[in-house]
Design a protein around this motif. Sequence first.
Motif, PDB file in Angstrom:
ATOM      1  N   GLY A   1      13.313 -13.460  11.411  1.00  0.00           N
ATOM      2  CA  GLY A   1      13.346 -14.165  12.688  1.00  0.00           C
ATOM      3  C   GLY A   1      14.011 -13.397  13.817  1.00  0.00           C
ATOM      4  O   GLY A   1      14.222 -13.963  14.894  1.00  0.00           O
ATOM      5  N   SER A   2      14.362 -12.133  13.602  1.00  0.00           N
ATOM      6  CA  SER A   2      14.893 -11.320  14.701  1.00  0.00           C
ATOM      7  C   SER A   2      13.971 -10.138  14.938  1.00  0.00           C
ATOM      8  O   SER A   2      13.524  -9.489  13.984  1.00  0.00           O
ATOM      9  CB  SER A   2      16.293 -10.789  14.378  1.00  0.00           C
ATOM     10  N   LEU A   3      13.712  -9.850  16.202  1.00  0.00           N
ATOM     11  CA  LEU A   3      12.818  -8.745  16.552  1.00  0.00           C
ATOM     12  C   LEU A   3      13.594  -7.499  16.974  1.00  0.00           C
ATOM     13  O   LEU A   3      12.999  -6.436  17.127  1.00  0.00           O
ATOM     14  CB  LEU A   3      11.886  -9.171  17.697  1.00  0.00           C
TER      15      LEU A   3
ATOM     16  N   GLY B   1       6.191 -10.069  15.883  1.00  0.00           N
ATOM     17  CA  GLY B   1       6.565  -9.794  17.272  1.00  0.00           C
ATOM     18  C   GLY B   1       5.413  -9.875  18.255  1.00  0.00           C
ATOM     19  O   GLY B   1       5.630 -10.029  19.455  1.00  0.00           O
ATOM     20  N   SER B   2       4.183  -9.759  17.766  1.00  0.00           N
ATOM     21  CA  SER B   2       3.046  -9.775  18.707  1.00  0.00           C
ATOM     22  C   SER B   2       2.281 -11.103  18.674  1.00  0.00           C
ATOM     23  O   SER B   2       1.197 -11.207  19.243  1.00  0.00           O
ATOM     24  CB  SER B   2       2.113  -8.607  18.395  1.00  0.00           C
ATOM     25  N   ILE B   3       2.863 -12.091  18.014  1.00  0.00           N
ATOM     26  CA  ILE B   3       2.217 -13.410  17.980  1.00  0.00           C
ATOM     27  C   ILE B   3       2.459 -14.124  19.316  1.00  0.00           C
ATOM     28  O   ILE B   3       3.602 -14.230  19.754  1.00  0.00           O
ATOM     29  CB  ILE B   3       2.756 -14.246  16.796  1.00  0.00           C
TER      30      ILE B   3
ATOM     31  N   PHE C   1      12.357 -15.659   3.818  1.00  0.00           N
ATOM     32  CA  PHE C   1      12.693 -15.785   5.235  1.00  0.00           C
ATOM     33  C   PHE C   1      14.096 -15.227   5.445  1.00  0.00           C
ATOM     34  O   PHE C   1      15.020 -15.555   4.690  1.00  0.00           O
ATOM     35  CB  PHE C   1      12.686 -17.254   5.672  1.00  0.00           C
ATOM     36  N   VAL C   2      14.235 -14.411   6.477  1.00  0.00           N
ATOM     37  CA  VAL C   2      15.551 -13.894   6.845  1.00  0.00           C
ATOM     38  C   VAL C   2      15.762 -14.284   8.299  1.00  0.00           C
ATOM     39  O   VAL C   2      15.060 -13.793   9.188  1.00  0.00           O
ATOM     40  CB  VAL C   2      15.628 -12.363   6.669  1.00  0.00           C
TER      41      VAL C   2
ATOM     42  N   LEU D   1      10.595 -17.301  15.158  1.00  0.00           N
ATOM     43  CA  LEU D   1      10.281 -17.637  13.764  1.00  0.00           C
ATOM     44  C   LEU D   1       9.540 -18.976  13.691  1.00  0.00           C
ATOM     45  O   LEU D   1       8.512 -19.099  13.001  1.00  0.00           O
ATOM     46  CB  LEU D   1      11.569 -17.695  12.928  1.00  0.00           C
ATOM     47  N   LYS D   2      10.035 -19.957  14.430  1.00  0.00           N
ATOM     48  CA  LYS D   2       9.377 -21.270  14.408  1.00  0.00           C
ATOM     49  C   LYS D   2       7.944 -21.151  14.932  1.00  0.00           C
ATOM     50  O   LYS D   2       7.009 -21.771  14.387  1.00  0.00           O
ATOM     51  CB  LYS D   2      10.197 -22.247  15.262  1.00  0.00           C
TER      52      LYS D   2
END
Length: 188
Positions: A14-16, A45-47, A78-79, A91-92
Motif C-alpha cells: 500500500g505504499s508507492l 501505482g498506475s491504477i 498485503f503489506v 491500496l483500497k
Amino acid sequence: MSEAKGIGVLAICGSLRTGSYNRAALRTAIELKPPGMTIETADIGSIPLYNEDVLARGFPAPVETLRRQIAAADALLFVTPEYNYSMPGVLKNAIDWASRPPDQPFAGKPVAMMGASPGMGGTVRAQYDLRRSCVFLDMHPLNKPEVFIGAAQTKFDAAGRFTDEAGRGFIRDLMVALEQWTRQIGRK
Ligand SMILES: Cc1cc2nc3c(=O)[nH]c(=O)nc-3n(C[C@H](O)[C@H](O)[C@H](O)COP(=O)(O)O)c2cc1C
C-alpha cells in the motif's frame, strides 16, 4: 513420494514511495520466505481512481493485470501503511477495482498481512480495516501471527534493511504460517 508444490504468493503493498518502510518489510518477507515459496509483487501505482464510468468501458489494463495476478496466485500478502487510522487510498482503490464482478478474484484466497509505521501501533488499525474488506470479499485472512512494526524509523537501516531481530522472526513466522494455512484450506 511426490514433493509438495511450492506456494505462489502475490504481494500487494500500500505504499508507492521508493524509501517506504512497507516496501522494505516486503523485501524482508521475500528474503525470509520458506523454501519453495515464490513472491511476486503487484504494481498498483498506475491504477486510476475508481470510476464506474471508466469501468463501463472495461477494466483498465493495470486492473486487468492485477486481477489476473490475483486469480493465478495461491495466496496473497498485503503489506500496508496506516493512513489516518486506516489503509491508504491507493491500496483500497486497487482492492475496489479488482473486486468488481464478474469472477471477483479475491474469493477463497488465503491472505497474510503486515505493516510498518513510525507510530507505536505499527498499522494495527489499518490492518483491522483491511481484514474487514477481506471478510466481505470472501478471502481467508490468517489470524496469527499479527505483524505490527511500530517505531519503524528505528528498525530499518539507511539501505532499507529491516534490522530488528524479533521483527524478522515474526515475518519469517508469518510466511511459514501462510504456507501452512494455504495447504490447510486446500488451496495447494
Ligand atoms: C496521509 C497520511 C496519514 C497518516 N496517518 C497515520 C496513521 O494514522 N497512523 C500511523 O501510524 N501513521 C500515519 N502516517 C505516517 C505513516 O505511517 C508514514 O508516513 C509511513 O512511513 C508510511 O509508510 P511507508 O514508509 O511504507 O510509505 C500517515 C501518513 C500520511 C501521509
